[in-house]
Design a protein around this motif. Structure first.
Motif, PDB file in Angstrom:
ATOM      1  N   SER A 169      38.611  49.185  22.502  1.00 35.10           N
ATOM      2  CA  SER A 169      39.727  49.402  23.430  1.00 35.10           C
ATOM      3  C   SER A 169      41.007  49.687  22.641  1.00 35.10           C
ATOM      4  CB  SER A 169      39.951  48.173  24.312  1.00 35.10           C
ATOM      5  OG  SER A 169      38.862  47.968  25.187  1.00 35.10           O
ATOM      6  N   SER A 172      36.570  54.088  30.087  1.00 36.35           N
ATOM      7  CA  SER A 172      37.398  53.523  31.150  1.00 36.35           C
ATOM      8  C   SER A 172      38.878  53.575  30.771  1.00 36.35           C
ATOM      9  CB  SER A 172      36.990  52.080  31.465  1.00 36.35           C
ATOM     10  OG  SER A 172      37.345  51.211  30.410  1.00 36.35           O
ATOM     11  N   GLY A 222      42.458  51.494  32.035  1.00 39.54           N
ATOM     12  CA  GLY A 222      43.013  50.409  32.831  1.00 39.54           C
ATOM     13  C   GLY A 222      44.520  50.374  32.732  1.00 39.54           C
ATOM     14  N   TRP A 223      45.164  50.208  33.865  1.00 35.55           N
ATOM     15  CA  TRP A 223      46.633  50.177  33.918  1.00 35.55           C
ATOM     16  C   TRP A 223      47.072  48.947  34.690  1.00 35.55           C
ATOM     17  CZ3 TRP A 223      50.032  53.523  37.603  1.00 35.55           C
ATOM     18  CH2 TRP A 223      51.387  53.261  37.350  1.00 35.55           C
ATOM     19  N   ASP A 224      47.706  48.027  33.984  1.00 36.75           N
ATOM     20  CA  ASP A 224      48.218  46.821  34.622  1.00 36.75           C
ATOM     21  C   ASP A 224      49.566  47.132  35.258  1.00 36.75           C
ATOM     22  OD1 ASP A 224      46.024  45.384  33.698  1.00 36.75           O
ATOM     23  OD2 ASP A 224      47.020  44.941  31.798  1.00 36.75           O
ATOM     24  N   ASP A 263      45.819  45.803  39.061  1.00 31.99           N
ATOM     25  CA  ASP A 263      45.236  46.582  37.974  1.00 31.99           C
ATOM     26  C   ASP A 263      44.548  47.809  38.566  1.00 31.99           C
ATOM     27  OD1 ASP A 263      44.143  47.485  35.613  1.00 31.99           O
ATOM     28  OD2 ASP A 263      42.403  46.160  35.744  1.00 31.99           O
ATOM     29  N   TYR A 280      42.215  51.101  37.812  1.00 34.34           N
ATOM     30  CA  TYR A 280      41.238  51.420  36.776  1.00 34.34           C
ATOM     31  C   TYR A 280      40.413  52.649  37.151  1.00 34.34           C
ATOM     32  CZ  TYR A 280      37.828  49.253  39.900  1.00 34.34           C
ATOM     33  OH  TYR A 280      37.050  48.961  40.985  1.00 34.34           O
ATOM     34  N   ASN A 329      36.562  54.209  35.800  1.00 34.76           N
ATOM     35  CA  ASN A 329      35.360  54.005  34.982  1.00 34.76           C
ATOM     36  C   ASN A 329      34.435  55.219  35.083  1.00 34.76           C
ATOM     37  OD1 ASN A 329      35.830  51.427  33.928  1.00 34.76           O
ATOM     38  ND2 ASN A 329      35.071  50.437  35.779  1.00 34.76           N
TER      39      ASN A 329
END
Length: 239
Positions: free
Chosen positions: A119, A171, A173-175, A181, A183, A185
């Motif tokens: 990641s 994937s 991911g964005w907080d 969140d 996401y 995938n």
């Protein structure tokens, strides 16, 4: 024939099933420390190995108590019973100890896997992940059967199958916030092949019905079937 039928009609049958399954699986993982924005290092990772072994056994024994006595009460000898019911082996009774069908099946599946994932944090709230898994599966299937309903005294069947696949995953991911969140995938899925149990080669199976072996360009039932795979696309919001 009518009198014989009336004698057999009240007879009851019993089916004895016994199934045993034993499975062992182990997985070991090695992973980096969780992401820490203060350290300045934007990468986290994990890797691991997986192994599983499953052994399953199945026994089916179907009995009609009194069936041989019913034939004998009408004066039929074992050889005459064999001839009457179309039994192919004159050296063996058609219903030994009242058994009209028996089958034993044994499955032995071994699975090995290796996987890794990386990641990258573009910013603390936005991360990109890429991973891959390699899977190898060895399978063995053994079956023996016999009795009147199979048309044979005893027959055996064995099939071995090996499946392997390399399956990636990506994937994003964005907080958006502490409790939200978003996401995306994209991943490849894999399903292993296995053994095909043999089936009676009736005219319908061979050539006369839709989906017959002949219509599929086959002359026999394949002893195994191949693995298959698909791609999965997912967009979501965990909040």
């Amino acid at each position: 024939c009518a009198a014989l039928y009336n004698t057999f009609s009240p007879l009851t049958s019993v089916a004895i099933f016994d199934t045993t399954t034993r499975k062992t699986s182990e997985e070991i993982r090695l992973a980096s420390a969780p992401y820490d924005a203060k350290s300045g290092w934007p990468i986290t990772w994990l890797g691991g190995l997986y192994i599983a072994h499953e052994v399953a056994g199945f026994t089916d024994n179907e009995i009609t108590p009194g069936i041989n006595d019913a034939f004998a009460s009408y004066g039929y000898s074992p050889a005459q019973v064999n001839s009457l019911v179309g039994w192919s082996d004159p050296t063996s009774p058609a219903f030994p100890s009242g058994t009209n069908y028996f089958s034993t099946q044994h499955y032995d599946d071994k699975q090995y896997g290796a996987f890794g994932e990386l990641s990258y944090y573009v910013i603390p709230a936005l991360r990109l992940t890429a991973g891959v898994r390699y899977t190898l599966i060895d399978q063995e299937f053994n079956r023996s059967q016999g009795g009147y309903w199979t048309g044979v005294v005893s027959s055996g069947f064995q099939a071995k199958n090996t499946s392997h696949a390399l399956t990636p995953r990506f994937s994003l991911g964005w907080d958006v916030g502490a409790d939200n969140d978003i996401y995306v995938n994209v991943a490849k899925g894999f399903r292993e092949g296995n053994a095909n149990r043999p089936i009676p080669l009736t005219p319908c199976v061979v050539s006369t019905c839709p989906g017959s072996l002949q219509s599929l360009g086959l002359t026999a039932v394949p002893s195994t079937y191949s693995p298959d795979s698909l791609w999965n696309y997912e967009v979501g919001d965990k909040a």
